[in-house]
Design a protein around this motif. Structure first.
Motif, mmCIF file in Angstrom:
data_model
loop_
_atom_site.group_PDB
_atom_site.id
_atom_site.type_symbol
_atom_site.label_atom_id
_atom_site.label_comp_id
_atom_site.label_asym_id
_atom_site.label_seq_id
_atom_site.Cartn_x
_atom_site.Cartn_y
_atom_site.Cartn_z
ATOM 1 N N LYS A 10 4.511 -8.169 -4.163
ATOM 2 C CA LYS A 10 3.377 -7.859 -5.037
ATOM 3 C C LYS A 10 2.099 -8.498 -4.489
ATOM 4 O O LYS A 10 1.042 -7.867 -4.483
ATOM 5 C CB LYS A 10 3.642 -8.345 -6.455
ATOM 6 N N ASN A 11 2.185 -9.732 -4.024
ATOM 7 C CA ASN A 11 1.015 -10.399 -3.442
ATOM 8 C C ASN A 11 0.504 -9.661 -2.209
ATOM 9 O O ASN A 11 -0.703 -9.516 -2.027
ATOM 10 C CB ASN A 11 1.345 -11.854 -3.083
ATOM 11 N N TYR A 12 1.411 -9.206 -1.344
ATOM 12 C CA TYR A 12 1.003 -8.457 -0.154
ATOM 13 C C TYR A 12 0.285 -7.166 -0.545
ATOM 14 O O TYR A 12 -0.750 -6.820 0.029
ATOM 15 C CB TYR A 12 2.199 -8.104 0.731
ATOM 16 N N ILE A 13 0.851 -6.451 -1.504
ATOM 17 C CA ILE A 13 0.254 -5.180 -1.937
ATOM 18 C C ILE A 13 -1.112 -5.432 -2.565
ATOM 19 O O ILE A 13 -2.086 -4.744 -2.258
ATOM 20 C CB ILE A 13 1.200 -4.436 -2.895
ATOM 21 N N ASP A 14 -1.194 -6.436 -3.445
ATOM 22 C CA ASP A 14 -2.468 -6.749 -4.102
ATOM 23 C C ASP A 14 -3.523 -7.211 -3.091
ATOM 24 O O ASP A 14 -4.675 -6.790 -3.163
ATOM 25 C CB ASP A 14 -2.283 -7.812 -5.179
ATOM 26 N N ALA A 15 -3.126 -8.059 -2.162
ATOM 27 C CA ALA A 15 -4.083 -8.609 -1.189
ATOM 28 C C ALA A 15 -4.578 -7.540 -0.220
ATOM 29 O O ALA A 15 -5.733 -7.567 0.204
ATOM 30 C CB ALA A 15 -3.451 -9.759 -0.413
ATOM 31 N N SER A 16 -3.726 -6.595 0.112
ATOM 32 C CA SER A 16 -4.138 -5.552 1.062
ATOM 33 C C SER A 16 -4.856 -4.397 0.380
ATOM 34 O O SER A 16 -5.403 -3.535 1.056
ATOM 35 C CB SER A 16 -2.922 -5.025 1.828
ATOM 36 N N ARG A 17 -4.835 -4.394 -0.939
ATOM 37 C CA ARG A 17 -5.511 -3.367 -1.736
ATOM 38 C C ARG A 17 -5.065 -1.958 -1.360
ATOM 39 O O ARG A 17 -5.850 -1.029 -1.269
ATOM 40 C CB ARG A 17 -7.034 -3.502 -1.620
ATOM 41 N N ILE A 18 -3.772 -1.816 -1.135
ATOM 42 C CA ILE A 18 -3.253 -0.484 -0.817
ATOM 43 C C ILE A 18 -2.798 0.215 -2.087
ATOM 44 O O ILE A 18 -2.454 -0.426 -3.082
ATOM 45 C CB ILE A 18 -2.091 -0.533 0.204
ATOM 46 N N ALA A 19 -2.828 1.513 -2.025
ATOM 47 C CA ALA A 19 -2.355 2.322 -3.139
ATOM 48 C C ALA A 19 -0.881 2.641 -2.900
ATOM 49 O O ALA A 19 -0.482 2.954 -1.784
ATOM 50 C CB ALA A 19 -3.159 3.614 -3.235
ATOM 51 N N THR A 20 -0.080 2.512 -3.937
ATOM 52 C CA THR A 20 1.345 2.814 -3.807
ATOM 53 C C THR A 20 1.769 3.838 -4.844
ATOM 54 O O THR A 20 1.160 3.949 -5.909
ATOM 55 C CB THR A 20 2.210 1.553 -3.973
ATOM 56 N N TRP A 21 2.798 4.576 -4.497
ATOM 57 C CA TRP A 21 3.365 5.524 -5.440
ATOM 58 C C TRP A 21 4.856 5.656 -5.150
ATOM 59 O O TRP A 21 5.310 5.421 -4.040
ATOM 60 C CB TRP A 21 2.686 6.892 -5.351
ATOM 61 N N GLU A 22 5.594 5.996 -6.186
ATOM 62 C CA GLU A 22 7.024 6.247 -6.074
ATOM 63 C C GLU A 22 7.328 7.521 -6.848
ATOM 64 O O GLU A 22 6.728 7.779 -7.886
ATOM 65 C CB GLU A 22 7.842 5.116 -6.692
ATOM 66 N N TRP A 23 8.288 8.262 -6.353
ATOM 67 C CA TRP A 23 8.688 9.497 -7.020
ATOM 68 C C TRP A 23 10.189 9.474 -7.197
ATOM 69 O O TRP A 23 10.935 9.480 -6.230
ATOM 70 C CB TRP A 23 8.265 10.684 -6.182
ATOM 71 N N ASN A 24 10.647 9.439 -8.441
ATOM 72 C CA ASN A 24 12.064 9.520 -8.752
ATOM 73 C C ASN A 24 12.420 11.000 -8.808
ATOM 74 O O ASN A 24 12.051 11.702 -9.753
ATOM 75 C CB ASN A 24 12.374 8.826 -10.080
ATOM 76 N N LEU A 25 13.128 11.471 -7.803
ATOM 77 C CA LEU A 25 13.437 12.895 -7.712
ATOM 78 C C LEU A 25 14.393 13.360 -8.806
ATOM 79 O O LEU A 25 14.366 14.522 -9.198
ATOM 80 C CB LEU A 25 14.022 13.224 -6.337
ATOM 81 N N VAL A 61 4.626 14.292 -11.697
ATOM 82 C CA VAL A 61 4.293 15.001 -10.469
ATOM 83 C C VAL A 61 3.089 15.898 -10.723
ATOM 84 O O VAL A 61 2.242 16.094 -9.846
ATOM 85 C CB VAL A 61 5.502 15.820 -9.970
ATOM 86 N N ASP A 62 2.985 16.422 -11.925
ATOM 87 C CA ASP A 62 1.849 17.287 -12.264
ATOM 88 C C ASP A 62 0.520 16.541 -12.183
ATOM 89 O O ASP A 62 -0.505 17.158 -11.911
ATOM 90 C CB ASP A 62 2.034 17.891 -13.664
ATOM 91 N N THR A 63 0.528 15.238 -12.408
ATOM 92 C CA THR A 63 -0.696 14.434 -12.264
ATOM 93 C C THR A 63 -1.230 14.588 -10.847
ATOM 94 O O THR A 63 -2.406 14.859 -10.633
ATOM 95 C CB THR A 63 -0.419 12.948 -12.572
ATOM 96 N N TRP A 64 -0.324 14.400 -9.881
ATOM 97 C CA TRP A 64 -0.719 14.546 -8.483
ATOM 98 C C TRP A 64 -1.132 15.982 -8.182
ATOM 99 O O TRP A 64 -2.153 16.227 -7.542
ATOM 100 C CB TRP A 64 0.437 14.119 -7.570
ATOM 101 N N LYS A 65 -0.346 16.945 -8.636
ATOM 102 C CA LYS A 65 -0.649 18.362 -8.363
ATOM 103 C C LYS A 65 -2.004 18.769 -8.937
ATOM 104 O O LYS A 65 -2.737 19.549 -8.323
ATOM 105 C CB LYS A 65 0.449 19.267 -8.930
ATOM 106 N N ASN A 66 -2.353 18.247 -10.103
ATOM 107 C CA ASN A 66 -3.639 18.583 -10.720
ATOM 108 C C ASN A 66 -4.831 17.982 -9.974
ATOM 109 O O ASN A 66 -5.939 18.501 -10.059
ATOM 110 C CB ASN A 66 -3.673 18.139 -12.183
ATOM 111 N N LEU A 67 -4.594 16.866 -9.268
ATOM 112 C CA LEU A 67 -5.674 16.211 -8.530
ATOM 113 C C LEU A 67 -5.757 16.670 -7.074
ATOM 114 O O LEU A 67 -6.785 16.483 -6.429
ATOM 115 C CB LEU A 67 -5.496 14.692 -8.572
ATOM 116 N N ALA A 68 -4.693 17.258 -6.570
ATOM 117 C CA ALA A 68 -4.637 17.642 -5.157
ATOM 118 C C ALA A 68 -5.252 19.019 -4.930
ATOM 119 O O ALA A 68 -5.274 19.869 -5.815
ATOM 120 C CB ALA A 68 -3.188 17.642 -4.684
ATOM 121 N N HIS A 69 -5.732 19.215 -3.714
ATOM 122 C CA HIS A 69 -6.241 20.531 -3.292
ATOM 123 C C HIS A 69 -5.053 21.503 -3.297
ATOM 124 O O HIS A 69 -3.952 21.151 -2.847
ATOM 125 C CB HIS A 69 -6.838 20.415 -1.891
#
Length: 176
Positions: free
Chosen positions: A92-107, A134-142
């Protein structure tokens, strides 16, 4: 006052039940109620010793040895869970410090999980994007990216592609 001693079969069955109860108790307290794990172990060991004493009308050395095994088992669980928690905190510290965006998809459930940084990059908070799926991503994506991304997901699931890696265009909250 009469003390009834158990037969060996009943006593062995009793100890099997005690061990199962102990294991359940330690896992329950160790995983979900960590601060109560060692008080629970002490209570359990004391109860076990008392019940052995009552059942056998004596205090067998084996009961003491079993209690040491129970305490050792609890300590091992405590150490393993502590290492897991430490690893999670470091990640969590690595992710927070690097300010990267993360996502997970439970298929299986089709549920998406994003971190707050993912939403911030698009001008949102996670709360504004709820319910997240998944629709959140689909609605925001081209629209072109949705189809190309889906094709790549299907290839990964079919085993013809090793990893999913796709750069998609997502619409920012302000319209860009």
């Amino acid at each position: 006052f009469t003390i009834v001693l158990f037969s060996e079969d009943v006593f062995t069955s009793y100890h099997t039940g005690v061990l199962q109860l102990f294991t359940f108790t330690i896992v329950l307290f160790g995983v979900w109620l960590r601060k109560w794990m060692f008080p629970a172990v002490i209570y359990f060991v004391a109860l076990h010793l008392i019940l052995d004493h009552v059942a056998l009308a004596a205090f067998p050395a084996s009961a003491f040895n079993e209690s040491l095994i129970h305490i050792g088992f609890a300590m091992a669980i405590h150490i393993i869970l502590g290492q897991r928690d430490h690893s999670r905190a470091r990640l969590k510290n690595y992710i927070d410090a690097s300010r990267i965006a993360t996502w997970e998809w439970n298929l299986k459930t089709n549920v998406m999980t994003y971190n707050e940084r993912w939403a911030q990059m698009l001008g949102y908070t996670l709360e504004e994007l709820k319910p997240i799926s998944v629709d959140t991503w689909k609605n925001l994506a081209h629209p072109d990216d949705v189809a190309a991304s889906q094709d790549q997901v299907e290839r990964v699931l079919a085993g013809t592609l090793e990893i999913y890696e796709y750069k998609a265009r997502l619409r920012h909250k302000d319209g860009r």
